[in-house]
Scaffold this motif. Structure first.
Motif, short mmCIF file in Angstrom:
data_model
loop_
_atom_site.label_atom_id
_atom_site.label_comp_id
_atom_site.label_asym_id
_atom_site.label_seq_id
_atom_site.Cartn_x
_atom_site.Cartn_y
_atom_site.Cartn_z
N PRO A 133 0.82 -1.19 -0.04
CA PRO A 133 0.13 -0.13 0.17
C PRO A 133 0.72 1.33 0.10
N ASP A 134 2.02 1.17 0.49
CA ASP A 134 2.88 2.37 0.66
C ASP A 134 3.75 2.60 -0.56
N GLN A 135 3.74 1.78 -1.42
CA GLN A 135 4.63 1.90 -2.71
C GLN A 135 4.42 3.06 -3.60
N PRO A 178 8.77 3.91 1.85
CA PRO A 178 8.24 3.11 0.74
C PRO A 178 9.09 2.56 -0.26
N VAL A 179 8.26 1.35 -0.77
CA VAL A 179 9.03 0.73 -1.81
C VAL A 179 8.75 1.45 -3.16
N ILE A 180 9.91 1.70 -4.04
CA ILE A 180 9.95 2.29 -5.36
C ILE A 180 9.61 1.19 -6.49
N VAL A 181 8.36 1.54 -7.21
CA VAL A 181 8.15 0.66 -8.31
C VAL A 181 8.66 1.40 -9.46
N LEU A 182 9.49 0.80 -10.44
CA LEU A 182 10.16 1.65 -11.40
C LEU A 182 9.67 0.92 -12.74
N GLY A 187 19.98 5.94 -10.25
CA GLY A 187 20.81 6.59 -9.44
C GLY A 187 20.65 7.66 -8.61
N GLU A 188 19.47 8.50 -9.27
CA GLU A 188 18.97 9.64 -8.47
C GLU A 188 18.01 8.78 -7.29
N LEU A 189 17.44 7.85 -7.52
CA LEU A 189 16.82 7.38 -6.45
C LEU A 189 17.74 6.90 -5.43
N ASN A 190 18.73 6.34 -5.66
CA ASN A 190 19.68 5.73 -4.58
C ASN A 190 20.25 7.07 -3.99
N ARG A 191 20.55 7.97 -4.61
CA ARG A 191 21.16 9.31 -4.21
C ARG A 191 20.11 10.03 -3.40
N ALA A 192 19.04 9.95 -3.60
CA ALA A 192 17.75 10.59 -2.66
C ALA A 192 17.58 9.42 -1.31
N GLY A 193 18.19 8.39 -1.34
CA GLY A 193 18.10 7.53 -0.19
C GLY A 193 17.36 6.32 -0.23
N PHE A 194 16.60 6.02 -1.34
CA PHE A 194 15.75 4.80 -1.61
C PHE A 194 16.58 3.68 -2.07
N SER A 195 16.34 2.73 -1.17
CA SER A 195 17.40 1.43 -1.38
C SER A 195 16.31 0.40 -1.73
N SER A 196 15.25 0.35 -1.75
CA SER A 196 14.29 -0.56 -2.17
C SER A 196 13.50 -0.23 -3.31
N ILE A 197 14.00 -0.93 -4.51
CA ILE A 197 13.58 -0.55 -6.00
C ILE A 197 13.21 -1.63 -6.62
N SER A 198 11.83 -1.83 -7.21
CA SER A 198 11.49 -2.76 -7.87
C SER A 198 11.54 -2.54 -9.19
N LEU A 199 11.74 -3.34 -10.06
CA LEU A 199 11.63 -3.04 -11.73
C LEU A 199 10.29 -3.79 -12.23
N VAL A 200 9.52 -3.03 -12.82
CA VAL A 200 8.32 -3.81 -13.41
C VAL A 200 8.48 -4.33 -14.93
N THR A 201 8.05 -5.23 -14.91
CA THR A 201 8.11 -6.02 -16.57
C THR A 201 6.72 -7.05 -16.59
N ASN A 202 6.64 -7.16 -17.91
CA ASN A 202 5.67 -8.08 -18.42
C ASN A 202 6.14 -9.43 -18.22
N SER A 203 5.07 -10.48 -17.86
CA SER A 203 5.66 -11.84 -17.96
C SER A 203 5.70 -12.47 -19.20
N SER A 204 6.71 -13.33 -19.26
CA SER A 204 7.16 -14.07 -20.56
C SER A 204 7.04 -15.48 -20.30
N GLN A 205 6.90 -16.07 -21.29
CA GLN A 205 6.98 -17.67 -21.29
C GLN A 205 8.14 -18.48 -21.67
N SER A 206 8.49 -17.64 -22.69
CA SER A 206 10.11 -18.26 -23.23
C SER A 206 11.11 -17.47 -22.59
N ALA A 207 12.08 -18.60 -22.63
CA ALA A 207 13.38 -18.13 -22.16
C ALA A 207 14.31 -17.03 -23.05
N PRO A 208 15.10 -16.22 -22.65
CA PRO A 208 15.70 -15.10 -23.68
C PRO A 208 16.73 -15.97 -24.44
#
Length: 129
Positions: free
Chosen positions: A47-49, A88-92, A108-129
């Motif tokens: 809820p606090d992301q 809060p968790v940062i969702v990028l 880098g700016e997020l880290n500089r601002a002191g946010f250490s919990s960053i999640s990267l959002v992607t679509n789900s994929s079925q095949s391996a790269p």
């Protein structure tokens, strides 16, 4: 003897339920971003992301609010940190067409601002790269 016919009521409620189920995911993220594919496991939303999006042109959004060029440090400083030790968790969310350097500059700016919990959002994929 008067009886209430509930069949039309149930039909209307089911139609409204379907409408809300279809439109709710569209309301979750207002910035249109074409996410890259990944086979990563899904994470739970909190809820606090704080959602930060970078659209195909490189414009940064915090939530649905556009951040002016050069104003990211000030916008990050204005984010409510909550209680001590419970940041809060940062969702990028970054568009797949962006250059790697643009996403890393924002991280880098997020880290500089002191946010250490960053999640990267992607679509789900079925095949391996």
């Amino acid at each position: 003897m008067a009886e209430i016919n509930v069949t039309p009521f149930v039909d209307v409620m089911l139609v409204l339920l379907i409408i809300f189920m279809v439109t709710a995911p569209l309301l979750a993220s207002g910035v249109p971003v074409d996410l890259p594919d990944s086979r990563a496991n899904p994470i739970d939303q909190q809820p606090d992301q704080v959602t930060i999006s970078i659209d195909p042109t490189g414009t940064i959004f915090i939530g649905n609010e556009r951040v002016e060029t050069g104003g990211l440090p000030d916008a990050l400083a204005a984010i409510d940190r909550g209680q001590a030790g419970n940041e809060p968790v940062i969702v990028l969310r970054g568009d797949r067409t962006l250059q790697y350097a643009r996403v890393m500059a924002v991280m880098g700016e997020l880290n500089r601002a002191g946010f250490s919990s960053i999640s990267l959002v992607t679509n789900s994929s079925q095949s391996a790269p």
